[in-house]
Motif scaffolding. Structure first.
Motif, PDB file in Angstrom:
ATOM      1  N   ASP A  99     -73.489  -7.529   2.735  1.00  0.00           N
ATOM      2  CA  ASP A  99     -73.630  -8.845   2.104  1.00  0.00           C
ATOM      3  C   ASP A  99     -74.552  -8.822   0.886  1.00  0.00           C
ATOM      4  N   CYS A 100     -75.180  -7.697   0.622  1.00  0.00           N
ATOM      5  CA  CYS A 100     -76.080  -7.561  -0.525  1.00  0.00           C
ATOM      6  C   CYS A 100     -75.261  -7.639  -1.811  1.00  0.00           C
ATOM      7  N   PRO A 101     -75.753  -8.356  -2.838  1.00  0.00           N
ATOM      8  CA  PRO A 101     -75.020  -8.447  -4.104  1.00  0.00           C
ATOM      9  C   PRO A 101     -74.874  -7.107  -4.828  1.00  0.00           C
ATOM     10  N   GLY A 102     -75.652  -6.107  -4.427  1.00  0.00           N
ATOM     11  CA  GLY A 102     -75.547  -4.803  -5.062  1.00  0.00           C
ATOM     12  C   GLY A 102     -74.755  -3.786  -4.266  1.00  0.00           C
ATOM     13  N   HIS A 103     -74.237  -4.192  -3.101  1.00  0.00           N
ATOM     14  CA  HIS A 103     -73.567  -3.235  -2.217  1.00  0.00           C
ATOM     15  C   HIS A 103     -72.403  -2.512  -2.893  1.00  0.00           C
ATOM     16  N   GLU A 104     -71.605  -3.226  -3.676  1.00  0.00           N
ATOM     17  CA  GLU A 104     -70.450  -2.596  -4.330  1.00  0.00           C
ATOM     18  C   GLU A 104     -70.885  -1.501  -5.305  1.00  0.00           C
ATOM     19  N   TYR A 105     -72.144  -1.544  -5.751  1.00  0.00           N
ATOM     20  CA  TYR A 105     -72.659  -0.518  -6.658  1.00  0.00           C
ATOM     21  C   TYR A 105     -73.321   0.635  -5.906  1.00  0.00           C
ATOM     22  N   CYS A 106     -73.695   0.405  -4.653  1.00  0.00           N
ATOM     23  CA  CYS A 106     -74.231   1.485  -3.821  1.00  0.00           C
ATOM     24  C   CYS A 106     -73.093   2.346  -3.270  1.00  0.00           C
ATOM     25  N   GLU A 107     -71.957   1.719  -3.019  1.00  0.00           N
ATOM     26  CA  GLU A 107     -70.792   2.422  -2.484  1.00  0.00           C
ATOM     27  C   GLU A 107     -69.552   2.065  -3.308  1.00  0.00           C
ATOM     28  N   PRO A 108     -69.551   2.443  -4.597  1.00  0.00           N
ATOM     29  CA  PRO A 108     -68.416   2.075  -5.451  1.00  0.00           C
ATOM     30  C   PRO A 108     -67.146   2.832  -5.074  1.00  0.00           C
ATOM     31  N   LYS A 109     -66.027   2.169  -5.224  1.00  0.00           N
ATOM     32  CA  LYS A 109     -64.744   2.807  -4.943  1.00  0.00           C
ATOM     33  C   LYS A 109     -64.456   3.861  -6.003  1.00  0.00           C
ATOM     34  N   GLY A 110     -64.015   5.023  -5.553  1.00  0.00           N
ATOM     35  CA  GLY A 110     -63.660   6.090  -6.469  1.00  0.00           C
ATOM     36  C   GLY A 110     -64.749   7.130  -6.683  1.00  0.00           C
ATOM     37  N   MET A 111     -65.839   7.047  -5.913  1.00  0.00           N
ATOM     38  CA  MET A 111     -66.901   8.051  -6.014  1.00  0.00           C
ATOM     39  C   MET A 111     -67.493   8.281  -4.633  1.00  0.00           C
ATOM     40  N   ASP A 112     -67.648   9.547  -4.267  1.00  0.00           N
ATOM     41  CA  ASP A 112     -68.228   9.904  -2.979  1.00  0.00           C
ATOM     42  C   ASP A 112     -69.748   9.963  -3.072  1.00  0.00           C
ATOM     43  N   VAL A 113     -70.422   9.718  -1.962  1.00  0.00           N
ATOM     44  CA  VAL A 113     -71.880   9.690  -1.917  1.00  0.00           C
ATOM     45  C   VAL A 113     -72.486  11.021  -2.363  1.00  0.00           C
ATOM     46  N   ASP A 114     -71.879  12.127  -1.998  1.00  0.00           N
ATOM     47  CA  ASP A 114     -72.449  13.440  -2.330  1.00  0.00           C
ATOM     48  C   ASP A 114     -71.946  14.002  -3.666  1.00  0.00           C
ATOM     49  N   GLU A 115     -71.158  13.232  -4.387  1.00  0.00           N
ATOM     50  CA  GLU A 115     -70.596  13.675  -5.666  1.00  0.00           C
ATOM     51  C   GLU A 115     -71.624  13.511  -6.786  1.00  0.00           C
ATOM     52  N   GLU A 116     -71.698  14.505  -7.650  1.00  0.00           N
ATOM     53  CA  GLU A 116     -72.595  14.447  -8.800  1.00  0.00           C
ATOM     54  C   GLU A 116     -71.778  14.268 -10.069  1.00  0.00           C
ATOM     55  N   ARG A 117     -72.238  13.348 -10.936  1.00  0.00           N
ATOM     56  CA  ARG A 117     -71.564  13.088 -12.209  1.00  0.00           C
ATOM     57  C   ARG A 117     -72.598  12.872 -13.303  1.00  0.00           C
ATOM     58  N   LYS A 118     -72.126  12.969 -14.516  1.00  0.00           N
ATOM     59  CA  LYS A 118     -72.984  12.721 -15.676  1.00  0.00           C
ATOM     60  C   LYS A 118     -73.215  11.218 -15.826  1.00  0.00           C
ATOM     61  N   ILE A 119     -74.462  10.833 -16.038  1.00  0.00           N
ATOM     62  CA  ILE A 119     -74.807   9.444 -16.328  1.00  0.00           C
ATOM     63  C   ILE A 119     -74.626   9.246 -17.826  1.00  0.00           C
ATOM     64  N   THR A 120     -73.731   8.351 -18.206  1.00  0.00           N
ATOM     65  CA  THR A 120     -73.470   8.125 -19.630  1.00  0.00           C
ATOM     66  C   THR A 120     -74.330   7.015 -20.209  1.00  0.00           C
ATOM     67  N   GLU A 121     -74.793   6.115 -19.338  1.00  0.00           N
ATOM     68  CA  GLU A 121     -75.563   4.970 -19.832  1.00  0.00           C
ATOM     69  C   GLU A 121     -76.424   4.399 -18.724  1.00  0.00           C
TER      70      GLU A 121
END
Length: 148
Positions: A99-121
């Motif tokens: 129910d947290c307003p940030g939950h969708e950003y903690c567990e976004p669709k299309g990215m796994d928790v253990d996946e590493e990616r480049k931060i662009t911004e």
């Protein structure tokens, strides 16, 4: 990339995570045009083909249309420490507080928790006032999946 997409999703800017082939795809004459994406990757529709016809589909009850897509970036929350544009990062971790307003950003669709990616911004502060798990979080934009 050109693929076929359900007409309800077939609009410029729409995003979706490709989940792979369905059992209903078996025997479909459009399989080669439709099953062209990488499973688990988040895509954005960049163009809907003009004049394209709607084709019957056993998965999408309203049929499918030809669209152009490309892997999409993902907005997510990461631990604030060490988060800067150009660095590699991963998600802060799973969170039971749906129910947290940030939950969708903690567990976004299309990215796994253990996946590493480049931060662009660095987008900035998270949408929630505080983290119930006492995490210091920053909202960032991750580059599209490198699997494509």
């Amino acid at each position: 990339m050109i693929t076929l997409l359900g007409t309800r999703l077939a609009s410029e800017g729409a995003e979706f995570v490709y989940r792979g082939e369905s059992d209903a795809c078996e025997g479909c004459p459009y399989r080669k045009q439709c099953l062209t994406l990488t499973e688990g990757v988040r895509y954005e529709v960049t163009d809907v083909r003009d004049g394209g016809q709607t084709l019957d589909c056993a998965v999408h009850d309203d049929g499918v249309r030809a669209v152009e897509v490309e892997p999409a970036s993902i907005t997510a929350q990461v631990h604030s420490k060490g988060a800067y544009a150009g660095s590699k990062g991963s998600l802060a971790g799973t969170c039971p507080h749906v129910d947290c307003p940030g939950h969708e950003y903690c567990e976004p669709k299309g990215m796994d928790v253990d996946e590493e990616r480049k931060i662009t911004e660095i987008v900035g502060d998270p949408p929630q006032d505080y983290c119930a798990l006492n995490r210091e979080l920053t909202l960032v934009e991750f580059a599209p999946s490198e699997g494509d």
